[in-house]
Motif scaffolding. Structure first.
Motif, mmCIF file in Angstrom:
data_model
loop_
_atom_site.group_PDB
_atom_site.id
_atom_site.type_symbol
_atom_site.label_atom_id
_atom_site.label_comp_id
_atom_site.label_asym_id
_atom_site.label_seq_id
_atom_site.Cartn_x
_atom_site.Cartn_y
_atom_site.Cartn_z
ATOM 1 N N SER A 100 -6.130 -2.471 7.454
ATOM 2 C CA SER A 100 -6.390 -3.815 6.938
ATOM 3 C C SER A 100 -5.119 -4.469 6.406
ATOM 4 O O SER A 100 -4.925 -5.681 6.560
ATOM 5 C CB SER A 100 -7.452 -3.754 5.837
ATOM 6 O OG SER A 100 -7.023 -2.937 4.771
ATOM 7 N N LEU A 130 -13.999 -1.277 1.441
ATOM 8 C CA LEU A 130 -12.668 -1.759 1.808
ATOM 9 C C LEU A 130 -12.627 -2.395 3.183
ATOM 10 O O LEU A 130 -11.977 -3.434 3.382
ATOM 11 C CB LEU A 130 -11.661 -0.601 1.751
ATOM 12 C CG LEU A 130 -11.075 -0.259 0.381
ATOM 13 C CD1 LEU A 130 -10.199 0.970 0.477
ATOM 14 C CD2 LEU A 130 -10.266 -1.428 -0.167
ATOM 15 N N THR A 142 -4.465 -5.884 -5.255
ATOM 16 C CA THR A 142 -3.773 -4.748 -4.639
ATOM 17 C C THR A 142 -4.037 -3.464 -5.410
ATOM 18 O O THR A 142 -4.230 -2.397 -4.818
ATOM 19 C CB THR A 142 -2.259 -5.030 -4.598
ATOM 20 O OG1 THR A 142 -2.023 -6.231 -3.846
ATOM 21 C CG2 THR A 142 -1.517 -3.880 -3.935
ATOM 22 N N ASN A 170 -10.394 -8.907 -4.316
ATOM 23 C CA ASN A 170 -9.820 -7.570 -4.496
ATOM 24 C C ASN A 170 -8.310 -7.656 -4.710
ATOM 25 O O ASN A 170 -7.589 -8.221 -3.890
ATOM 26 C CB ASN A 170 -10.110 -6.689 -3.273
ATOM 27 C CG ASN A 170 -11.529 -6.156 -3.296
ATOM 28 O OD1 ASN A 170 -12.247 -6.333 -4.267
ATOM 29 N ND2 ASN A 170 -11.923 -5.493 -2.233
ATOM 30 N N THR A 215 -16.405 3.729 -0.887
ATOM 31 C CA THR A 215 -15.079 3.109 -0.945
ATOM 32 C C THR A 215 -14.605 2.656 0.434
ATOM 33 O O THR A 215 -14.017 1.575 0.563
ATOM 34 C CB THR A 215 -14.055 4.092 -1.543
ATOM 35 O OG1 THR A 215 -14.140 5.349 -0.847
ATOM 36 C CG2 THR A 215 -14.324 4.330 -3.010
ATOM 37 N N HIS A 252 0.862 -1.191 0.000
ATOM 38 C CA HIS A 252 0.000 0.000 0.000
ATOM 39 C C HIS A 252 0.892 1.232 0.000
ATOM 40 O O HIS A 252 2.115 1.133 0.120
ATOM 41 C CB HIS A 252 -0.900 0.002 1.236
ATOM 42 C CG HIS A 252 -2.310 0.467 0.943
ATOM 43 N ND1 HIS A 252 -2.579 1.689 0.377
ATOM 44 C CD2 HIS A 252 -3.513 -0.140 1.153
ATOM 45 C CE1 HIS A 252 -3.892 1.817 0.249
ATOM 46 N NE2 HIS A 252 -4.485 0.728 0.696
ATOM 47 N N LYS A 269 -6.716 -2.715 -7.210
ATOM 48 C CA LYS A 269 -8.094 -2.287 -6.961
ATOM 49 C C LYS A 269 -8.225 -1.622 -5.602
ATOM 50 O O LYS A 269 -8.872 -0.576 -5.467
ATOM 51 C CB LYS A 269 -9.036 -3.491 -7.053
ATOM 52 C CG LYS A 269 -10.507 -3.135 -6.884
ATOM 53 C CD LYS A 269 -11.382 -4.368 -7.014
ATOM 54 C CE LYS A 269 -12.853 -4.030 -6.800
ATOM 55 N NZ LYS A 269 -13.712 -5.233 -6.925
ATOM 56 N N GLU A 270 -7.620 -2.203 -4.574
ATOM 57 C CA GLU A 270 -7.686 -1.615 -3.236
ATOM 58 C C GLU A 270 -6.970 -0.274 -3.180
ATOM 59 O O GLU A 270 -7.423 0.654 -2.490
ATOM 60 C CB GLU A 270 -7.075 -2.593 -2.218
ATOM 61 C CG GLU A 270 -7.909 -3.842 -1.992
ATOM 62 C CD GLU A 270 -7.317 -4.738 -0.927
ATOM 63 O OE1 GLU A 270 -6.186 -4.441 -0.466
ATOM 64 O OE2 GLU A 270 -7.968 -5.728 -0.544
ATOM 65 N N THR A 271 -5.858 -0.155 -3.901
ATOM 66 C CA THR A 271 -5.118 1.111 -3.931
ATOM 67 C C THR A 271 -5.940 2.204 -4.598
ATOM 68 O O THR A 271 -5.993 3.340 -4.118
ATOM 69 C CB THR A 271 -3.778 0.939 -4.663
ATOM 70 O OG1 THR A 271 -3.005 -0.080 -4.017
ATOM 71 C CG2 THR A 271 -2.996 2.237 -4.667
ATOM 72 N N PRO A 329 -14.893 -6.452 2.739
ATOM 73 C CA PRO A 329 -13.717 -6.805 1.939
ATOM 74 C C PRO A 329 -13.950 -8.074 1.137
ATOM 75 O O PRO A 329 -14.634 -8.992 1.581
ATOM 76 C CB PRO A 329 -12.621 -7.002 3.000
ATOM 77 C CG PRO A 329 -13.365 -7.414 4.233
ATOM 78 C CD PRO A 329 -14.676 -6.675 4.184
#
Length: 314
Positions: free
Chosen positions: A182, A258, A268, A266, A254, A176, A270-272, A262
């Motif tokens: 998380s 997240l 990395t 997902n 969002t 991240h 997409k989460e970023t 979760p």
């Protein structure tokens, strides 16, 4: 598990954004421009509200606190991201990582509470205009602001203390661009069930409940406006409410997606991207959506500039 394995982690390494090296300068310029826009836009709002007595109302009390929160919220993550992109130094001390997580949670929660207070203020102003000054008294407004700051402080501290009790062993790489709660839980080599339970319960109270209250407030506002049909009023109401709800949905959607819902699918990337939406985009949009588009702020800007020009000529 040995004591050595429990205490081996003294720092974390942030992987940053999943971008190619030849795109680094482009993204650096983009995020720097967005950060500067966020700071200047929100700072302008705070200064105008401070200097213009016409803006000393409940709505702008909440808005000035929201602008301050947005400045701090962006400053928790973006400067470190820019430093990492520029210097390639992506290490963060253990204490620094927990500190970043605390302030990230603090200002994210504060924004959530302030958005609810602003929605309630608009609800009272439109649905009960004759009783507005009585209901939204200075005492109530100040109490809502103080309560927001106090509750967010305790909520952020709760998660930080729960995170501090966990053990981190061999892997110290965080996929991240900041010390996300998380992401840190995935690195822990001790039991995280208490943390996950608290996230689920408190997340419902801090995120889902405020989001539902905001939706209900705007639903009542739209219903009240439709009772007195006016083509111009209806267009203005839907334009204002639509833009407000867009930013609110972007922020809450969002965050809830997240942390509370979760998905194992997902990636990395997409989460970023989702994290970018509420950490970078929303604080930058808030000044334009909530204030710089309305006549009160434009009028205040004109009065302040005219006053400065007159003083200079004299």
């Amino acid at each position: 598990m040995t004591e050595k394995n429990q205490t081996v982690i003294s720092e974390f390494v942030l992987l940053g954004l999943p971008i190619y090296p030849d795109q680094r300068d482009l993204f650096y310029a983009l995020f720097l421009a967005m950060y500067v826009t966020t700071i200047l836009g929100n700072l302008l709002i705070i200064v105008l509200i401070r200097l213009d007595s016409h803006l000393h109302t409940p709505m702008y009390l909440f808005l000035s606190n929201l602008s301050f929160s947005d400045i701090c919220f962006s400053s928790v993550t973006i400067p470190k991201l820019l430093q990492t992109m520029q210097s390639q130094d992506s290490s963060v001390p253990y204490a620094g990582c927990l500190t970043q997580m605390y302030f990230f949670l603090f200002f994210a929660d504060l924004e959530s509470f302030l958005l609810v207070a602003m929605a309630y203020d608009r609800y009272v102003a439109i649905c009960f205009p004759l009783h507005y000054t009585t209901i939204m008294s200075p005492k109530l407004c100040l109490s809502l602001v103080v309560l927001s700051w106090v509750l967010t402080m305790f909520h952020a501290m709760l998660h930080t203390l729960l995170m501090a009790r966990l053990w981190f062993c061999a892997d110290n790489t965080i996929p991240h661009f900041f010390c996300d709660m998380s992401a840190l839980l995935k690195l822990a080599c001790s039991d995280t069930r208490v943390n996950e339970l608290v996230i689920f319960i408190m997340g419902g109270l801090i995120l889902v409940l405020p989001f539902l209250l905001i939706i209900m407030s705007y639903a009542r506002i739209v219903s009240s406006i439709l009772k007195v049909p006016s083509a111009r009023g209806i267009r203005k109401a839907f334009s204002t409410c639509g833009s407000h709800l867009f930013v609110v949905s972007l922020f809450y959607g969002t965050v809830i997606g997240l942390y509370l819902c979760p998905s194992t699918n997902n990636s990395t990337v997409k989460e970023t991207v989702m994290a970018m939406m509420y950490t970078v985009v929303t604080p930058m949009l808030n000044p334009f959506i909530y204030s710089l588009r309305n006549r009160d702020m434009k009028g205040a800007l004109g009065r302040v500039l005219f006053k400065k020009k007159t003083s200079f000529l004299v």
